[in-house]
Scaffold this active site. Structure first.
Site, PDB file in Angstrom:
ATOM      1  N   TYR A  70      14.861  44.992  15.027  1.00 21.19           N
ATOM      2  CA  TYR A  70      14.886  45.648  13.727  1.00 21.19           C
ATOM      3  C   TYR A  70      14.068  46.927  13.745  1.00 21.19           C
ATOM      4  O   TYR A  70      13.346  47.194  14.705  1.00 21.19           O
ATOM      5  CB  TYR A  70      14.394  44.695  12.626  1.00 21.19           C
ATOM      6  CG  TYR A  70      12.893  44.470  12.586  1.00 21.19           C
ATOM      7  CD1 TYR A  70      12.244  43.719  13.564  1.00 21.19           C
ATOM      8  CD2 TYR A  70      12.119  45.020  11.566  1.00 21.19           C
ATOM      9  CE1 TYR A  70      10.869  43.516  13.509  1.00 21.19           C
ATOM     10  CE2 TYR A  70      10.738  44.816  11.504  1.00 21.19           C
ATOM     11  CZ  TYR A  70      10.126  44.073  12.475  1.00 21.19           C
ATOM     12  OH  TYR A  70       8.769  43.876  12.430  1.00 21.19           O
ATOM     13  N   LYS A 116      10.834  45.280  19.469  1.00 12.71           N
ATOM     14  CA  LYS A 116      10.679  44.982  18.035  1.00 12.71           C
ATOM     15  C   LYS A 116      11.695  43.929  17.611  1.00 12.71           C
ATOM     16  O   LYS A 116      12.719  44.228  16.983  1.00 12.71           O
ATOM     17  CB  LYS A 116      10.831  46.278  17.227  1.00 12.71           C
ATOM     18  CG  LYS A 116      10.269  46.171  15.815  1.00 12.71           C
ATOM     19  CD  LYS A 116      10.112  47.540  15.199  1.00 12.71           C
ATOM     20  CE  LYS A 116       9.809  47.514  13.732  1.00 12.71           C
ATOM     21  NZ  LYS A 116       8.581  46.813  13.378  1.00 12.71           N
ATOM     22  N   GLU A 145      -3.341  43.860  17.909  1.00 10.99           N
ATOM     23  CA  GLU A 145      -2.881  44.662  16.769  1.00 10.99           C
ATOM     24  C   GLU A 145      -2.931  43.804  15.517  1.00 10.99           C
ATOM     25  O   GLU A 145      -3.267  42.620  15.569  1.00 10.99           O
ATOM     26  CB  GLU A 145      -1.463  45.188  17.026  1.00 10.99           C
ATOM     27  CG  GLU A 145      -0.449  44.096  17.316  1.00 10.99           C
ATOM     28  CD  GLU A 145       0.897  44.610  17.821  1.00 10.99           C
ATOM     29  OE1 GLU A 145       1.283  45.747  17.508  1.00 10.99           O
ATOM     30  OE2 GLU A 145       1.578  43.826  18.521  1.00 10.99           O
ATOM     31  N   LEU A 190       3.240  46.480  19.878  1.00 10.76           N
ATOM     32  CA  LEU A 190       4.364  47.326  19.495  1.00 10.76           C
ATOM     33  C   LEU A 190       3.929  48.788  19.583  1.00 10.76           C
ATOM     34  O   LEU A 190       2.823  49.136  19.162  1.00 10.76           O
ATOM     35  CB  LEU A 190       4.816  47.007  18.063  1.00 10.76           C
ATOM     36  CG  LEU A 190       6.096  47.752  17.684  1.00 10.76           C
ATOM     37  CD1 LEU A 190       7.303  47.145  18.387  1.00 10.76           C
ATOM     38  CD2 LEU A 190       6.313  47.774  16.189  1.00 10.76           C
TER      39      LEU A 190
HETATM   40  N1  PMP Z   1       2.610  46.387  15.297  1.00 13.73           N
HETATM   41  C1  PMP Z   1       3.397  45.431  14.768  1.00 13.73           C
HETATM   42  C2  PMP Z   1       3.266  44.040  15.269  1.00 13.73           C
HETATM   43  C3  PMP Z   1       4.314  45.750  13.745  1.00 13.73           C
HETATM   44  O1  PMP Z   1       5.085  44.776  13.225  1.00 13.73           O
HETATM   45  C4  PMP Z   1       4.377  47.068  13.257  1.00 13.73           C
HETATM   46  C5  PMP Z   1       5.307  47.453  12.138  1.00 13.73           C
HETATM   47  N2  PMP Z   1       6.568  46.959  12.257  1.00 13.73           N
HETATM   48  C6  PMP Z   1       3.547  48.040  13.844  1.00 13.73           C
HETATM   49  C7  PMP Z   1       2.676  47.656  14.860  1.00 13.73           C
HETATM   50  C8  PMP Z   1       3.575  49.471  13.386  1.00 13.73           C
HETATM   51  O2  PMP Z   1       4.714  50.137  13.879  1.00 13.73           O
HETATM   52  P1  PMP Z   1       5.331  51.367  13.080  1.00 13.73           P
HETATM   53  O3  PMP Z   1       4.238  52.379  12.945  1.00 13.73           O
HETATM   54  O4  PMP Z   1       6.426  51.850  13.953  1.00 13.73           O
HETATM   55  O5  PMP Z   1       5.788  50.845  11.758  1.00 13.73           O
END
Ligand code: PMP
Length: 287
Positions: free
Chosen positions: A33, A151, A183, A207
């Site tokens: 996603y 993701k 994270e 991620l």
């Molecule tokens: N880490 C994780 C585990 C996430 O789910 C997300 C957001 N989906 C992020 C980091 C941040 O990623 P982004 O800045 O691309 O939204």
């Protein structure tokens, strides 16, 4: 107004949209996603999300049912049809519905992938009160699988982490593996020491946040120091500031970790400045 969503080539009222019970996204979390935020009716960093989506798909040997240009057109159409000024577009692609449940991947020539997009309207997204008060986080063990750089829609443990935080009267959880912060449940984690921003280096353990990439670029342009390295909860507790980034929260200050106040216990100036720069630059570059 009934929300209009997109499912496999069609724009439909949400009440008429359907996906098979045999869909591998539903049965096996076999899907990926993206979430793209919308500011002033425009898409923030669409290119970054599209590139990460392609990578997630290719790491899982999954075919994309649409081209990047088609994807952009669908995003824009949904934003327009639903009159979104501030909010987000959610996109999910799964390995489709082969008809029987089977661990073996279906032949993509026979089973097309499923694609779903919908919008969430969030007026005031950029002016969130949480940015002024800051978030409280707890630490939890990171027991997720080893490919967090992809993701996928396997979000059960992050959901459990959020619930553990809620139970503790907090807003979110920072996950810890081998003693180091990986994270947040749905965001990348940072601490600030003086003029230095510290965040975990990219690997399969986290991620690769699209917001992270932009914020680190802006930080460097603003002459801030950036160190991409491991850090512990103890180091975070001793930091001057802490914050998280994600597509829908932008830059969000963290003021407490496991009950310990960070710095003054109020949102810090580095996080506030980065949030301001990020929002300003994102609005300018949105398409
Ligand atoms: N880490 C994780 C585990 C996430 O789910 C997300 C957001 N989906 C992020 C980091 C941040 O990623 P982004 O800045 O691309 O939204």
């Amino acid at each position: 107004m009934t929300r209009i969503v997109y499912v496999n080539g069609e724009y439909l009222p949400e009440t008429e949209a359907k996906v098979s019970i045999f869909d591998r996204g539903f049965l096996m979390a076999d899907g990926v996603y993206e979430v793209t935020s919308v500011l002033d009716g425009k898409l923030v960093d669409f290119e970054g999300h599209a590139v990460r989506l392609e990578r997630s798909l290719s790491e899982l040997d999954m075919a994309s049912p649409v081209t990047k240009d088609e994807l952009l057109a669908i995003h824009r159409e949904l934003v327009a049809k639903n009159g979104i000024e501030e909010g987000m577009v959610y996109l999910q692609i799964t390995r489709g519905a082969p008809g029987d449940r089977d661990f073996v991947f279906p032949d993509p020539a026979v089973t097309p992938s499923t694609i779903v997009l919908f919008t969430q309207n969030k007026p005031g997204l950029a002016d969130s009160p949480a940015a002024k008060t800051g978030m409280k986080v707890i630490s939890v063990d990171d027991i997720r699988w080893g490919r967090r750089d992809i993701k996928t829609v396997q979000l059960l443990y992050p959901s459990m982490g959020k619930m553990m935080a809620k139970k503790a009267g907090c807003d979110d959880a920072w996950m810890v593996e081998d003693g180091f912060v990986t994270e947040g449940t749905s965001n990348n984690a940072y601490i600030v020491k003086g003029n230095t921003i510290i965040t975990r280096q990219l690997s399969n353990d986290i991620l690769h946040g699209i917001t992270r990439a932009a914020v680190l670029r802006f930080a460097k342009e603003a002459q801030m120091q950036v160190e991409e390295r491991l850090f512990t909860i103890d180091e975070a507790k001793e930091a001057d500031e802490a914050f998280v980034t994600s597509a829908t929260t932008f830059v969000m200050p963290v003021v407490e970790i496991d009950g310990a106040a960070i710095g003054t216990g109020k949102p810090g100036s580095v996080a506030a400045r980065l949030r301001e720069i990020y929002l300003e630059e994102s609005r300018k570059a949105a398409i």
